[in-house]
Design an enzyme around this catalytic site. Structure first.
Site, PDB file in Angstrom:
ATOM      1  N   HIS A  20       0.830  -1.208   0.000  1.00 51.60           N
ATOM      2  CA  HIS A  20       0.000   0.000   0.000  1.00 51.60           C
ATOM      3  C   HIS A  20       0.865   1.260   0.000  1.00 51.60           C
ATOM      4  O   HIS A  20       0.560   2.230  -0.707  1.00 51.60           O
ATOM      5  CB  HIS A  20      -0.933  -0.006   1.209  1.00 51.60           C
ATOM      6  CG  HIS A  20      -1.992  -1.055   1.142  1.00 51.60           C
ATOM      7  ND1 HIS A  20      -3.320  -0.765   0.919  1.00 51.60           N
ATOM      8  CD2 HIS A  20      -1.925  -2.413   1.257  1.00 51.60           C
ATOM      9  CE1 HIS A  20      -4.025  -1.887   0.903  1.00 51.60           C
ATOM     10  NE2 HIS A  20      -3.195  -2.895   1.113  1.00 51.60           N
ATOM     11  N   ASP A 117      -6.409   5.839   1.454  1.00 47.40           N
ATOM     12  CA  ASP A 117      -6.363   4.419   1.100  1.00 47.40           C
ATOM     13  C   ASP A 117      -7.697   3.784   1.464  1.00 47.40           C
ATOM     14  O   ASP A 117      -8.168   3.909   2.601  1.00 47.40           O
ATOM     15  CB  ASP A 117      -5.221   3.749   1.869  1.00 47.40           C
ATOM     16  CG  ASP A 117      -4.906   2.340   1.397  1.00 47.40           C
ATOM     17  OD1 ASP A 117      -5.844   1.591   1.054  1.00 47.40           O
ATOM     18  OD2 ASP A 117      -3.715   1.983   1.388  1.00 47.40           O
ATOM     19  N   ASN A 361       1.008  -5.063  -7.108  1.00 56.67           N
ATOM     20  CA  ASN A 361       2.191  -4.359  -7.599  1.00 56.67           C
ATOM     21  C   ASN A 361       3.112  -5.311  -8.351  1.00 56.67           C
ATOM     22  O   ASN A 361       3.622  -4.979  -9.430  1.00 56.67           O
ATOM     23  CB  ASN A 361       2.952  -3.703  -6.440  1.00 56.67           C
ATOM     24  CG  ASN A 361       2.189  -2.554  -5.817  1.00 56.67           C
ATOM     25  OD1 ASN A 361       1.396  -1.894  -6.477  1.00 56.67           O
ATOM     26  ND2 ASN A 361       2.411  -2.320  -4.539  1.00 56.67           N
ATOM     27  N   GLU A 365       4.193  -5.167 -12.341  1.00 58.14           N
ATOM     28  CA  GLU A 365       5.606  -5.090 -12.707  1.00 58.14           C
ATOM     29  C   GLU A 365       5.992  -6.232 -13.635  1.00 58.14           C
ATOM     30  O   GLU A 365       6.781  -6.048 -14.572  1.00 58.14           O
ATOM     31  CB  GLU A 365       6.464  -5.090 -11.438  1.00 58.14           C
ATOM     32  CG  GLU A 365       6.355  -3.788 -10.649  1.00 58.14           C
ATOM     33  CD  GLU A 365       6.854  -3.897  -9.222  1.00 58.14           C
ATOM     34  OE1 GLU A 365       7.431  -4.950  -8.871  1.00 58.14           O
ATOM     35  OE2 GLU A 365       6.668  -2.942  -8.441  1.00 58.14           O
ATOM     36  N   ASP A 381      -6.339  -9.860  -1.951  1.00 61.32           N
ATOM     37  CA  ASP A 381      -6.575  -9.709  -3.386  1.00 61.32           C
ATOM     38  C   ASP A 381      -5.693 -10.614  -4.226  1.00 61.32           C
ATOM     39  O   ASP A 381      -5.933 -10.786  -5.427  1.00 61.32           O
ATOM     40  CB  ASP A 381      -6.369  -8.252  -3.808  1.00 61.32           C
ATOM     41  CG  ASP A 381      -4.933  -7.793  -3.659  1.00 61.32           C
ATOM     42  OD1 ASP A 381      -4.303  -8.147  -2.648  1.00 61.32           O
ATOM     43  OD2 ASP A 381      -4.445  -7.082  -4.552  1.00 61.32           O
ATOM     44  N   GLN A 382      -4.667 -11.209  -3.621  1.00 63.76           N
ATOM     45  CA  GLN A 382      -3.781 -12.098  -4.370  1.00 63.76           C
ATOM     46  C   GLN A 382      -4.550 -13.257  -5.004  1.00 63.76           C
ATOM     47  O   GLN A 382      -4.195 -13.740  -6.088  1.00 63.76           O
ATOM     48  CB  GLN A 382      -2.695 -12.638  -3.440  1.00 63.76           C
ATOM     49  CG  GLN A 382      -1.827 -11.558  -2.822  1.00 63.76           C
ATOM     50  CD  GLN A 382      -1.044 -12.048  -1.624  1.00 63.76           C
ATOM     51  OE1 GLN A 382      -0.927 -13.263  -1.396  1.00 63.76           O
ATOM     52  NE2 GLN A 382      -0.505 -11.124  -0.834  1.00 63.76           N
TER      53      GLN A 382
END
Length: 470
Positions: A20, A117, A361, A365, A381-382
């Protein structure tokens, strides 16, 4: 005062976790390119860690302000327990945050708006009480937003909580816009048997907060998430997609500063330099995932049996019970680091595959670098990220919950040299091209960023002179 002379001040407050913080700090750097004054709120604990790894951070009109997290300084736990951290910030730290927002500084203008957030209700609620406009950053994926937002519908429809003996591969019908895609195992709340669980309550509240801001900001692109975005905009009409943040920032500023709370070991780059193109499996399960010693040994043996080189990020707290130093000895085939400069690693020509926890993230990437993935998601969320990259975008393989050595070996060989791997590589290179174009001048993320800047400039400065509540 003419608008071109006006001073605009944006305060950004992320959930105090590595992923985050990383997303929010890149957004903060993007906003600073518009000439805004930027205040970034850190917890005192994380700011101390940040200073140890980011001593070169120097951006004009950019400052950090700190608040306590409510835990004793000598608390040995790292990271701090998620739900406990939420409750501590909410009950003990509102006054400190309020002071950041209302403090008078002759050299700084009053706060124009706050970027909060979505996973930190405190960041939204205090500026609301002060009458300061708020925008929401959801640093996770669009698919994750829809699955989280649909939890009340799943409860109402009797699809959640899941039965004790539930088939975790069964598809759910109550997820907004993603019917026929999301399985039980892809839900962040899959392991909870009560709707009164603190984590379930948090997920529901977090996603209900999405529409409370003047706008929703997402780290994704229109091309990647067109399916999910159509439904998200039915909830939050003013939604800005600016992703990937790190790509857009590079295009606009040609420079970015690290947000890492851990020291990056750059020795791994020299090791990669000695390896042939696309011969290395990069392994990293992020800043939070933990595994048993048995799982570590199975993963390692599977990687060794695959015949490929591997570079593995092993945090000191990642393997339960720890590891002996001799177990992490480097060799011609393997290399271990405590933390890596991940963007640089993924861009290295020697890397041919990314064995990942599917953090958002890391996913972005890997897409930008054109490196296909093998996904072993851990939580939150993975889980849905792994489903999207494997089933919807077809740029990865999903391991589900399996990690036996023969299974790891088969997955690695499939991606590195199998026919499926060729398909994945082709798909992810096509997606990488789309993502890069989105962040270029005239692309959707670039254009949306300019619109966001205009939106922030249009906000009237609030009257924040009263501090009687502090």
């Amino acid at each position: 005062m003419a608008e071109k002379e006006a001073k605009h001040h944006v305060v950004l407050f992320p959930l105090p976790g590595q992923g985050h913080i990383g997303s929010m700090l890149k957004l903060a750097q993007l906003l600073s390119t518009a000439g805004f004054y930027i205040t970034f709120v850190h917890t005192e604990r994380n700011y101390r860690r940040f200073l140890l790894t980011s001593t070169s951070f120097n951006v004009p009109k950019f400052r950090f302000r700190t608040i306590p997290d409510g835990f004793p300084d000598n608390d040995p736990r790292s990271p701090l327990p998620f739900i406990e951290l939420q409750e501590s910030l909410d009950t003990k730290c509102k006054g400190y945050y309020r002071e950041v927002l209302v403090a008078v500084d002759e050299e700084w203008p009053p706060v124009t708006c706050v970027v909060a957030d979505t996973a930190l209700p405190l960041a939204l609620e205090v500026p609301e009480e002060l009458g300061i406009p708020v925008m929401i950053l959801a640093p996770h994926s669009a698919g994750s937003i829809l699955t989280g937002y649909s939890i009340p519908q799943l409860i109402q429809g009797g699809e959640f909580p899941f039965p004790e003996d539930a088939d975790m591969d069964e598809l759910l019908q109550g997820v907004l816009g993603l019917e026929g895609i999301v399985r039980r195992r892809d839900m962040s709340v899959r392991g909870f048997k009560s709707i009164d669980s603190p984590f379930v309550r948090f997920e529901v509240k977090m996603n209900q907060n999405l529409s409370r801001g003047r706008a929703l900001i997402l780290n994704t692109t229109e091309s990647m998430d067109s399916l999910a975005l159509r439904h998200i905009r039915s909830i939050c009409p003013t939604t800005y997609t600016l992703g990937p943040f790190h790509v857009l920032l590079r295009n606009i500023k040609d420079q970015s500063h690290s947000a890492s709370l851990s020291e990056e070991d750059r020795s791994c780059i020299a090791w990669l330099d000695t390896k042939p193109n696309k011969s290395v499996v990069y392994v990293s399960f992020g800043s939070l995932a933990a595994m048993s010693r048995e799982a570590f040994l199975e993963f390692q043996q599977g990687l060794l049996d695959s015949g490929y080189h591997f570079l593995w990020v092993i945090r000191p707290d990642m393997v339960e019970g720890g590891l002996e130093e001799c177990e992490l000895t480097a060799s011609e085939r393997r290399y271990f680091v405590k933390w890596a400069p991940q963007e640089e690693v993924l861009a290295h020509p020697a890397v041919g595959c990314f064995l990942t926890h599917s953090g958002w993230n890391s996913t972005l990437e890997s897409i930008y670098a054109g490196v296909p993935m093998i996904c072993w998601p851990f939580f939150a969320d993975q889980l849905i990220n792994s489903r999207f990259v494997s089933e919807v975008w077809k740029i990865a393989l999903d391991m589900k919950d399996l990690c036996g050595r023969s299974y790891v070996e088969r997955m690695v060989k499939e991606v590195m040299s199998g026919e499926k791997g060729k398909e994945l590589r082709k798909s992810i290179c096509e997606m990488a091209d789309m993502v890069k174009k989105s962040a270029e001048e005239g692309g959707s993320s670039y254009t949306n960023f300019k619109e966001l800047i205009g939106h922030i400039k249009s906000l009237s400065l609030p009257a924040c002179s009263s501090t009687s509540g502090f």
